[in-house]
Design a protein around this motif. Structure first.
Motif, short mmCIF file in Angstrom:
data_model
loop_
_atom_site.label_atom_id
_atom_site.label_comp_id
_atom_site.label_asym_id
_atom_site.label_seq_id
_atom_site.Cartn_x
_atom_site.Cartn_y
_atom_site.Cartn_z
N MET A 163 0.85 -1.19 0.00
CA MET A 163 0.00 0.00 0.00
C MET A 163 0.89 1.25 0.00
N ASN A 164 0.61 2.16 -0.91
CA ASN A 164 1.36 3.41 -0.98
C ASN A 164 0.75 4.39 0.03
N LEU A 165 1.25 4.27 1.25
CA LEU A 165 0.64 4.96 2.38
C LEU A 165 0.68 6.48 2.26
N GLU A 166 1.85 7.03 1.96
CA GLU A 166 2.01 8.48 1.95
C GLU A 166 1.17 9.15 0.86
N GLU A 167 1.18 8.56 -0.35
CA GLU A 167 0.37 9.14 -1.43
C GLU A 167 -1.12 9.02 -1.14
N PHE A 168 -1.52 7.89 -0.55
CA PHE A 168 -2.93 7.66 -0.22
C PHE A 168 -3.40 8.71 0.80
N LYS A 169 -2.56 9.00 1.79
CA LYS A 169 -2.90 10.04 2.78
C LYS A 169 -3.16 11.38 2.09
N ILE A 170 -2.25 11.75 1.18
CA ILE A 170 -2.37 13.05 0.49
C ILE A 170 -3.61 13.06 -0.40
N TRP A 171 -3.89 11.93 -1.07
CA TRP A 171 -5.09 11.84 -1.91
C TRP A 171 -6.36 12.00 -1.07
N LEU A 172 -6.40 11.35 0.08
CA LEU A 172 -7.57 11.48 0.96
C LEU A 172 -7.76 12.92 1.40
N ASP A 173 -6.66 13.62 1.59
CA ASP A 173 -6.72 15.01 2.02
C ASP A 173 -7.12 15.93 0.87
N GLU A 174 -6.40 15.86 -0.25
CA GLU A 174 -6.59 16.82 -1.33
C GLU A 174 -7.76 16.48 -2.26
N GLU A 175 -7.93 15.21 -2.57
CA GLU A 175 -8.93 14.82 -3.56
C GLU A 175 -10.25 14.37 -2.94
N ASN A 176 -10.18 13.73 -1.78
CA ASN A 176 -11.40 13.21 -1.16
C ASN A 176 -11.95 14.14 -0.08
N GLY A 177 -11.13 15.10 0.35
CA GLY A 177 -11.60 16.08 1.33
C GLY A 177 -11.82 15.52 2.72
N SER A 178 -11.10 14.45 3.07
CA SER A 178 -11.27 13.84 4.38
C SER A 178 -10.55 14.65 5.45
N ASP A 179 -11.11 14.69 6.67
CA ASP A 179 -10.38 15.32 7.76
C ASP A 179 -9.36 14.31 8.29
N PHE A 180 -8.51 14.77 9.20
CA PHE A 180 -7.37 13.94 9.60
C PHE A 180 -7.78 12.75 10.45
N ARG A 181 -8.82 12.87 11.23
CA ARG A 181 -9.28 11.72 12.02
C ARG A 181 -9.81 10.64 11.10
N THR A 182 -10.54 11.06 10.06
CA THR A 182 -11.04 10.10 9.08
C THR A 182 -9.89 9.45 8.33
N ILE A 183 -8.89 10.25 7.96
CA ILE A 183 -7.72 9.71 7.26
C ILE A 183 -7.03 8.65 8.12
N GLN A 184 -6.85 8.94 9.38
CA GLN A 184 -6.21 7.98 10.28
C GLN A 184 -7.03 6.69 10.38
N SER A 185 -8.35 6.82 10.43
CA SER A 185 -9.22 5.65 10.51
C SER A 185 -9.13 4.81 9.24
N ARG A 186 -9.16 5.48 8.07
CA ARG A 186 -9.10 4.74 6.80
C ARG A 186 -7.76 4.02 6.64
N ILE A 187 -6.68 4.69 7.03
CA ILE A 187 -5.36 4.06 6.96
C ILE A 187 -5.32 2.83 7.87
N SER A 188 -5.85 2.99 9.09
CA SER A 188 -5.87 1.87 10.03
C SER A 188 -6.70 0.71 9.49
N ASN A 189 -7.85 1.03 8.86
CA ASN A 189 -8.69 -0.02 8.27
C ASN A 189 -7.96 -0.77 7.17
N CYS A 190 -7.27 -0.03 6.30
CA CYS A 190 -6.54 -0.66 5.20
C CYS A 190 -5.40 -1.54 5.71
N ARG A 191 -4.72 -1.07 6.75
CA ARG A 191 -3.65 -1.87 7.34
C ARG A 191 -4.21 -3.17 7.92
N THR A 192 -5.37 -3.08 8.55
CA THR A 192 -5.99 -4.28 9.11
C THR A 192 -6.30 -5.28 8.01
#
Length: 250
Positions: free
Chosen positions: A1-30
């Motif tokens: 998983m390309n973690l760093e790019e995915f974080k930036i995409w969630l922020d810039e393209e999906n408009g997610s807040d940081f708590r949501t980003i952290q949750s989505r990253i945690s879900n994907c890691r699981t």
């Protein structure tokens, strides 16, 4: 998983807040821990077979079927599977977008993340301070608020009562030995508080098997998720508080 790019995409393209980003990253890691690398799933079939395994319908739940995926779910299997599936769908959307961050994206993200973490620290400390004041006020008025009870033990032992490595905000005792757990929240209490006070009651039931034990969640406001959760038991009640300002002559 390309973690760093995915974080930036969630922020810039999906408009997610940081708590949501952290949750989505945690879900994907699981998901990756039990089902393998998401990039490999994308290369294989764009994640289609993985998403199929993560699907768990209302009918599956009604028939009490086992999930098709390998991931252990604590709690409701359908809800848990749907949360994981949504995170994987977002990762696949990121892969489909062929997103390329700009040179400044990483720096911008790091600055936003630092600000968000600082805000979280302030909110955590503020809530802690409010709850401490609320607890002190509650302790001083226990006889009026719960006239049938007293704080258990000597020297206010029942305030931040330690059991199983956990601290109960206030533990009260009735003259007949019944126990009452008080869990305080300065703001909005949600379903997580239900799990917390249920654990406390369970620990007390193990220590005092002969006693009747109940609890109250006392908060400024109750989330609907909490109101739904307590319908499963008669051991836990809800109460909201109001703070009163008094003026005295100096």
């Amino acid at each position: 998983m390309n973690l760093e790019e995915f974080k930036i995409w969630l922020d810039e393209e999906n408009g997610s807040d940081f708590r949501t980003i952290q949750s989505r990253i945690s879900n994907c890691r699981t998901v990756e821990n039990y089902e393998g690398d998401l990039d490999e799933h994308y290369v294989k079939d764009k994640g289609f077979s993985l998403l199929e395994r993560l699907s768990y319908s209302t009918e599956d739940q009604r028939n009490n079927l086992e999930a098709k995926h390998k991931i252990p779910i604590n709690g409701n299997v359908r809800t848990g599977s749907a949360t994981l599936k949504q995170a994987v769908k977002l990762y696949i959307s990121y892969k489909n977008s062929n997103f390329i961050p700009s040179e400044n994206s990483s720096k911008s993200f790091d600055i936003k993340q630092s600000l968000e973490e600082e805000i979280d620290n302030i909110e955590t400390w503020t809530n802690f301070s409010y709850e401490k004041d609320l607890k002190n006020s509650m302790v001083s008025q226990i006889n009026d608020l719960f006239p049938e009870y007293k704080i258990i033990g000597e020297n206010n032992e029942g305030v931040e009562y330690l059991i199983g490595g956990k601290r109960i905000d206030i533990l009260l005792e009735k003259h007949n030995g019944d126990l009452l757990v008080i869990e305080l929240k300065s703001g909005i209490a949600n379903y997580k508080v239900f799990g917390q006070i249920s654990m406390y009651i369970g620990l007390l039931m193990e220590k005092f098997p002969e006693r009747k034990i109940k609890g109250f969640i006392i908060a400024g406001e109750m989330d609907q998720s909490l109101r739904s959760a307590i319908k499963t038991t008669d051991k836990i009640g809800l109460k909201t508080y109001k703070m009163k300002l008094e003026l005295n002559d100096d």
